[in-house]
Design an enzyme around this catalytic site. Structure first.
Site, PDB file in Angstrom:
ATOM      1  N   ARG A  58       0.942  -1.383  -0.133  1.00 35.65           N
ATOM      2  CA  ARG A  58      -0.053  -0.102  -0.171  1.00 35.65           C
ATOM      3  C   ARG A  58       0.903   1.298  -0.099  1.00 35.65           C
ATOM      4  O   ARG A  58       0.596   2.342  -0.643  1.00 35.65           O
ATOM      5  CB  ARG A  58      -0.870   0.022   1.428  1.00 35.65           C
ATOM      6  CG  ARG A  58      -1.820   0.993   1.475  1.00 35.65           C
ATOM      7  CD  ARG A  58      -2.857   0.647   2.476  1.00 35.65           C
ATOM      8  NE  ARG A  58      -3.712   2.020   3.288  1.00 35.65           N
ATOM      9  CZ  ARG A  58      -4.840   2.161   2.704  1.00 35.65           C
ATOM     10  NH1 ARG A  58      -5.621   1.458   1.713  1.00 35.65           N
ATOM     11  NH2 ARG A  58      -5.561   3.368   3.323  1.00 35.65           N
ATOM     12  N   ILE A  84      -7.704   7.457  -0.943  1.00 35.36           N
ATOM     13  CA  ILE A  84      -7.490   6.048  -0.891  1.00 35.36           C
ATOM     14  C   ILE A  84      -8.224   5.570   0.366  1.00 35.36           C
ATOM     15  O   ILE A  84      -8.167   6.329   1.409  1.00 35.36           O
ATOM     16  CB  ILE A  84      -6.120   5.563  -0.936  1.00 35.36           C
ATOM     17  CG1 ILE A  84      -5.961   4.188  -0.804  1.00 35.36           C
ATOM     18  CG2 ILE A  84      -5.303   5.958   0.244  1.00 35.36           C
ATOM     19  CD1 ILE A  84      -4.394   3.590  -0.844  1.00 35.36           C
ATOM     20  N   SER A  85      -9.160   4.738   0.241  1.00 36.93           N
ATOM     21  CA  SER A  85      -9.944   4.170   1.457  1.00 36.93           C
ATOM     22  C   SER A  85      -9.252   3.416   2.483  1.00 36.93           C
ATOM     23  O   SER A  85      -8.147   3.016   2.070  1.00 36.93           O
ATOM     24  CB  SER A  85     -11.073   3.109   0.781  1.00 36.93           C
ATOM     25  OG  SER A  85     -11.876   3.491  -0.259  1.00 36.93           O
ATOM     26  N   GLN A  86      -9.835   3.675   3.749  1.00 35.40           N
ATOM     27  CA  GLN A  86      -9.381   2.659   4.835  1.00 35.40           C
ATOM     28  C   GLN A  86      -9.124   1.252   4.418  1.00 35.40           C
ATOM     29  O   GLN A  86      -9.954   0.739   3.799  1.00 35.40           O
ATOM     30  CB  GLN A  86     -10.306   2.951   5.876  1.00 35.40           C
ATOM     31  CG  GLN A  86     -10.151   2.526   7.187  1.00 35.40           C
ATOM     32  CD  GLN A  86     -11.479   2.639   8.002  1.00 35.40           C
ATOM     33  OE1 GLN A  86     -12.646   2.956   7.569  1.00 35.40           O
ATOM     34  NE2 GLN A  86     -11.251   2.433   9.258  1.00 35.40           N
ATOM     35  N   PHE A 225     -17.882   7.481   0.777  1.00 34.69           N
ATOM     36  CA  PHE A 225     -16.989   7.712  -0.031  1.00 34.69           C
ATOM     37  C   PHE A 225     -17.056   9.066  -0.841  1.00 34.69           C
ATOM     38  O   PHE A 225     -18.045   9.773  -0.472  1.00 34.69           O
ATOM     39  CB  PHE A 225     -16.959   6.595  -1.236  1.00 34.69           C
ATOM     40  CG  PHE A 225     -16.959   5.247  -0.893  1.00 34.69           C
ATOM     41  CD1 PHE A 225     -15.852   4.903  -1.427  1.00 34.69           C
ATOM     42  CD2 PHE A 225     -17.576   4.369  -0.023  1.00 34.69           C
ATOM     43  CE1 PHE A 225     -15.084   3.685  -0.848  1.00 34.69           C
ATOM     44  CE2 PHE A 225     -16.858   3.243   0.121  1.00 34.69           C
ATOM     45  CZ  PHE A 225     -15.702   2.961  -0.229  1.00 34.69           C
TER      46      PHE A 225
END
Ligand code: SAH
Length: 236
Positions: A58, A84-86, A225
């Site tokens: 990541r 960027i998502s968790q 989101f």
């Protein structure tokens, strides 16, 4: 050799971390901790999903300025007002797709390319669409650098999906529309699963599945989101 920064005398086993950044670098430990404390602890069980999250670097997919925070329990800025998502949200949504290795997957909202890399570990082919050109181009280059050859990134509005490559066994939408785009439902194969956050500032994550009888819809968890841009906004 030069690109890897390896000395000629370094034994091959220690060499080229760039070729397989998941093997010999210290961040592997950060990923293990992330999976244990953020993902397994919250109930994600699919061993293939956990293995993929333990592998994908990541930190190599986020901007340098936030790299030190790559494995923390939160979303991170990736530029152009996007995030960027968790990690947990990536794991949870991926698990919902029930991938076994042979699928063709469509992602809407490439962003950093992290979710696409996770999908690429778990499915045969990944098609990902990003509306912000520099983000799409950066993700395409990063995914190629990391050796993901089964991902194609297209720059454009994902509202209408990728009809030339349809149908898809799984579709994942990582920007939030106010309604489920009908073209995405149309591009779902029989037996296919679609996860999509739907709503305004806060959204509900929906799972749509298609079987021989048609489409079934299930509400999953509350999520947040960034909004889906383009045609989705004009059609609200
Ligand atoms: N999956 C990404 C995170 C997505 S953030 C990751 O792993 O990093 C949401 C992304 O969706 C943003 O990059 C945003 O630019 C993109 N996006 C928004 N509307 C879109 C649309 N209509 N089509 C394609 N991408 C869109």
């Amino acid at each position: 050799m030069r690109a890897c920064g390896c000395l000629l005398l370094v034994p091959i086993a220690l060499g080229c971390t760039m070729k397989d950044p998941t093997q010999s670098d210290a961040t592997a430990e950060d990923r293990e901790r992330m999976v244990r404390e953020q993902i397994t602890a919250r109930g994600v069980r699919d061993p293939r999903v956990l293995a993929a999250l333990s592998r994908v670097p990541r930190h190599e997919l986020v901007p340098e300025a936030v790299r030190a925070h790559a494995y923390e329990d939160r979303p991170l800025p990736i530029g152009f007002d996007q995030t960027i998502s968790q990690p947990y949200v990536v794991a949870y949504m991926t698990e919902q797709l029930q991938l076994s290795g042979d699928e063709r997957v469509l992602e809407i909202g490439t962003g950093s390319g992290y979710q696409a890399a996770v999908l690429a570990e778990l499915a045969r082919e990944v098609f990902s669409i990003e509306i912000v050109a520099p983000l799409g181009e950066r993700a395409r280059a990063d995914l190629a650098r990391l050796g993901y050859r089964n991902v194609q990134v297209r720059v454009g509005d994902g509202y209408r999906g990728w009809p030339e490559q349809a149908p898809f066994d799984a579709i994942i939408v990582t920007a939030a529309p106010g309604h489920v785009p009908q073209p995405l439902i149309d591009q779902l194969a029989v037996g296919g699963r679609l996860v999509v956050p739907v709503g305004g500032v806060y959204q509900e994550l929906l799972l749509l599945s298609r079987d021989a009888d048609g489409i079934h819809e299930e509400r999953l968890i509350d999520v947040r989101f960034v909004p889906m841009r383009g045609e989705a906004e004009r059609l609200e």
